[in-house]
Design a protein around this motif. Structure first.
Motif, PDB file in Angstrom:
ATOM      1  N   MET A 220       9.509   9.436  51.476  1.00  0.00           N
ATOM      2  CA  MET A 220      10.183   9.170  50.196  1.00  0.00           C
ATOM      3  C   MET A 220       9.237   8.478  49.226  1.00  0.00           C
ATOM      4  SD  MET A 220      13.859   7.860  51.660  1.00  0.00           S
ATOM      5  CE  MET A 220      14.229   6.963  50.164  1.00  0.00           C
ATOM      6  N   ILE A 221       8.502   7.488  49.715  1.00  0.00           N
ATOM      7  CA  ILE A 221       7.586   6.724  48.847  1.00  0.00           C
ATOM      8  C   ILE A 221       6.466   7.617  48.320  1.00  0.00           C
ATOM      9  CG2 ILE A 221       5.916   4.826  48.791  1.00  0.00           C
ATOM     10  CD1 ILE A 221       7.682   3.422  50.920  1.00  0.00           C
ATOM     11  N   LEU A 222       5.835   8.372  49.217  1.00  0.00           N
ATOM     12  CA  LEU A 222       4.703   9.216  48.817  1.00  0.00           C
ATOM     13  C   LEU A 222       5.134  10.329  47.877  1.00  0.00           C
ATOM     14  CD1 LEU A 222       2.848   9.532  52.264  1.00  0.00           C
ATOM     15  CD2 LEU A 222       2.165   8.150  50.294  1.00  0.00           C
ATOM     16  N   SER A 223       6.246  10.999  48.207  1.00  0.00           N
ATOM     17  CA  SER A 223       6.702  12.105  47.363  1.00  0.00           C
ATOM     18  C   SER A 223       7.156  11.596  45.994  1.00  0.00           C
ATOM     19  CB  SER A 223       7.828  12.873  48.050  1.00  0.00           C
ATOM     20  OG  SER A 223       8.913  12.024  48.366  1.00  0.00           O
ATOM     21  N   SER A 224       7.754  10.402  45.943  1.00  0.00           N
ATOM     22  CA  SER A 224       8.185   9.828  44.665  1.00  0.00           C
ATOM     23  C   SER A 224       6.984   9.553  43.765  1.00  0.00           C
ATOM     24  CB  SER A 224       8.964   8.528  44.894  1.00  0.00           C
ATOM     25  OG  SER A 224      10.148   8.763  45.619  1.00  0.00           O
ATOM     26  N   ILE A 225       5.913   9.042  44.332  1.00  0.00           N
ATOM     27  CA  ILE A 225       4.692   8.773  43.552  1.00  0.00           C
ATOM     28  C   ILE A 225       4.112  10.070  43.010  1.00  0.00           C
ATOM     29  CG2 ILE A 225       2.329   7.895  43.659  1.00  0.00           C
ATOM     30  CD1 ILE A 225       3.300   5.908  45.793  1.00  0.00           C
ATOM     31  N   MET A 226       4.066  11.123  43.827  1.00  0.00           N
ATOM     32  CA  MET A 226       3.498  12.397  43.380  1.00  0.00           C
ATOM     33  C   MET A 226       4.360  13.047  42.302  1.00  0.00           C
ATOM     34  SD  MET A 226       1.766  14.174  46.716  1.00  0.00           S
ATOM     35  CE  MET A 226       3.265  14.177  47.673  1.00  0.00           C
ATOM     36  N   ILE A 227       5.674  12.968  42.467  1.00  0.00           N
ATOM     37  CA  ILE A 227       6.566  13.515  41.438  1.00  0.00           C
ATOM     38  C   ILE A 227       6.355  12.772  40.115  1.00  0.00           C
ATOM     39  CG2 ILE A 227       8.986  13.736  40.750  1.00  0.00           C
ATOM     40  CD1 ILE A 227       9.614  14.167  43.753  1.00  0.00           C
ATOM     41  N   HIS A 228       6.196  11.457  40.203  1.00  0.00           N
ATOM     42  CA  HIS A 228       5.931  10.655  39.000  1.00  0.00           C
ATOM     43  C   HIS A 228       4.630  11.091  38.335  1.00  0.00           C
ATOM     44  CE1 HIS A 228       4.496   7.110  36.737  1.00  0.00           C
ATOM     45  NE2 HIS A 228       5.784   6.914  36.465  1.00  0.00           N
ATOM     46  N   LEU A 230       3.281  14.029  38.478  1.00  0.00           N
ATOM     47  CA  LEU A 230       3.453  15.359  37.896  1.00  0.00           C
ATOM     48  C   LEU A 230       4.185  15.293  36.559  1.00  0.00           C
ATOM     49  CD1 LEU A 230       4.366  17.500  41.046  1.00  0.00           C
ATOM     50  CD2 LEU A 230       2.272  17.629  39.692  1.00  0.00           C
ATOM     51  N   TYR A 231       5.155  14.405  36.448  1.00  0.00           N
ATOM     52  CA  TYR A 231       5.916  14.268  35.203  1.00  0.00           C
ATOM     53  C   TYR A 231       5.158  13.440  34.159  1.00  0.00           C
ATOM     54  CZ  TYR A 231      10.224  16.501  36.740  1.00  0.00           C
ATOM     55  OH  TYR A 231      11.165  17.430  37.147  1.00  0.00           O
ATOM     56  N   TYR A 232       4.298  12.523  34.613  1.00  0.00           N
ATOM     57  CA  TYR A 232       3.529  11.673  33.688  1.00  0.00           C
ATOM     58  C   TYR A 232       2.048  11.734  34.069  1.00  0.00           C
ATOM     59  CZ  TYR A 232       8.229   9.868  32.877  1.00  0.00           C
ATOM     60  OH  TYR A 232       9.569   9.761  32.608  1.00  0.00           O
ATOM     61  N   PRO A 233       1.407  12.874  33.827  1.00  0.00           N
ATOM     62  CA  PRO A 233       0.005  13.052  34.252  1.00  0.00           C
ATOM     63  C   PRO A 233      -0.980  12.131  33.545  1.00  0.00           C
ATOM     64  CG  PRO A 233       0.714  14.857  32.847  1.00  0.00           C
ATOM     65  CD  PRO A 233       1.940  14.061  33.162  1.00  0.00           C
ATOM     66  N   ASN A 234      -0.665  11.693  32.331  1.00  0.00           N
ATOM     67  CA  ASN A 234      -1.585  10.854  31.556  1.00  0.00           C
ATOM     68  C   ASN A 234      -1.173   9.395  31.550  1.00  0.00           C
ATOM     69  OD1 ASN A 234      -3.126  13.135  30.778  1.00  0.00           O
ATOM     70  ND2 ASN A 234      -1.580  13.613  29.206  1.00  0.00           N
ATOM     71  N   ARG A 235      -0.356   9.022  32.496  1.00  0.00           N
ATOM     72  CA  ARG A 235       0.171   7.656  32.532  1.00  0.00           C
ATOM     73  C   ARG A 235      -0.944   6.621  32.667  1.00  0.00           C
ATOM     74  NH1 ARG A 235       5.271   6.055  30.945  1.00  0.00           N
ATOM     75  NH2 ARG A 235       5.836   4.099  31.996  1.00  0.00           N
TER      76      ARG A 235
END
Length: 256
Positions: A220-228, A230-235
């Motif tokens: 859950m932790i790892l997939s949540s970070i990757m999804i974030h 993908l949605y905010y690539p320039n964060r």
């Protein structure tokens, strides 16, 4: 252009490989338990089929989810990663729902089993129970669940051989139905052996449940970070704006 941090992607890939291994181990354990118990004559023990089916299903589902996660990370697929995250949430909750009550009940397992099996006495009041008991007695060389008195009429599966009598594994008793008939039956009772199998399967189920719960939480932790990502690539570039003014001024100070 890759949007997920390469190190995170590698960590997630290793995690999913380990997840696949755990699923494979669960399947192998189920196969081993089935072979071991069949080989030991435990094919009639109640509840075995349900627990083994649980292990098979957990193993297969775990491997499929791990493949989904690895695909999502490799292809940087939002849909696959979101599906993986949903599975991890449900999986962790399910494992905890199964594991926590089982862990609470485990210390009381012997008492519950004793109460349950006591309802089968006398063993020859039901044909199904009688056949199950005799199969166990023949395989494990025991007599009765708690005592030879569990039988109204002691069956031949309780009777010792001459070699076993010499080894001191037997006792001479009177048949409950024919008082004048004496038999040499096994001193060992069957309930301790049955209890060993029940505890053995329970320990495996607990270990699998809590191991998968921990892995699901990590997933859950790892997939949540990757999804974030993908949605905010320039964060990461936005983080520059939060620097203190003096450091920001030095950072942007023109070179001469």
């Amino acid at each position: 252009m890759a949007q997920i941090n390469i190190c995170l992607k590698r960590i997630f890939t290793v995690f999913n490989i380990f997840f696949i291994v755990v699923g494979a181990v669960a399947i192998v354990l189920a196969l081993w338990c089935q072979f071991f118990m069949d080989n030991r004559g435990g094919h009639n023990l109640e509840g075995r089929a349900t627990q083994l089916f649980f292990l098979y299903m957990v193993g297969c589902i775990t491997m499929m989810i791990a493949v989904l996660g690895a695909y999502g990370a490799h292809k940087e697929s939002k849909v696959a990663l979101i599906m993986f995250l949903v599975f991890m949430v449900f999986g962790s909750l399910l494992m905890l729902i199964i594991g926590i009550p089982a862990a609470i009940i485990y210390p009381q397992l012997k008492g519950i089993a004793e109460e349950t099996f006591s309802g089968f006495v006398p063993l020859d009041k039901s044909e199904d129970v009688s056949n199950m008991a005799e199969a166990i007695q023949e395989k494990f060389h025991c007599c009765g669940l708690f005592s030879y008195k569990d039988w109204e009429n002691i069956p031949d599966s309780c009777v010792c051989s001459q070699e076993e009598e010499k080894e001191g594994k037997c006792q001479t008793v009177e048949n409950n139905t024919f008082m004048l008939q004496r038999k040499s039956v096994y001193t060992k009772t069957c309930f301790p052996t049955i209890m060993d199998y029940i505890q053995f399967i329970s320990k495996i189920s607990l270990a699998v449940s809590f191991t998968l719960a921990v892995l699901a939480l990590l997933g859950m932790i790892l997939s949540s970070i990757m999804i974030h990502q993908l949605y905010y690539p320039n964060r990461a570039s936005i983080m520059v704006s939060v620097m203190p003014p003096k450091y920001k001024e030095l950072h942007n100070y023109p070179a001469y």
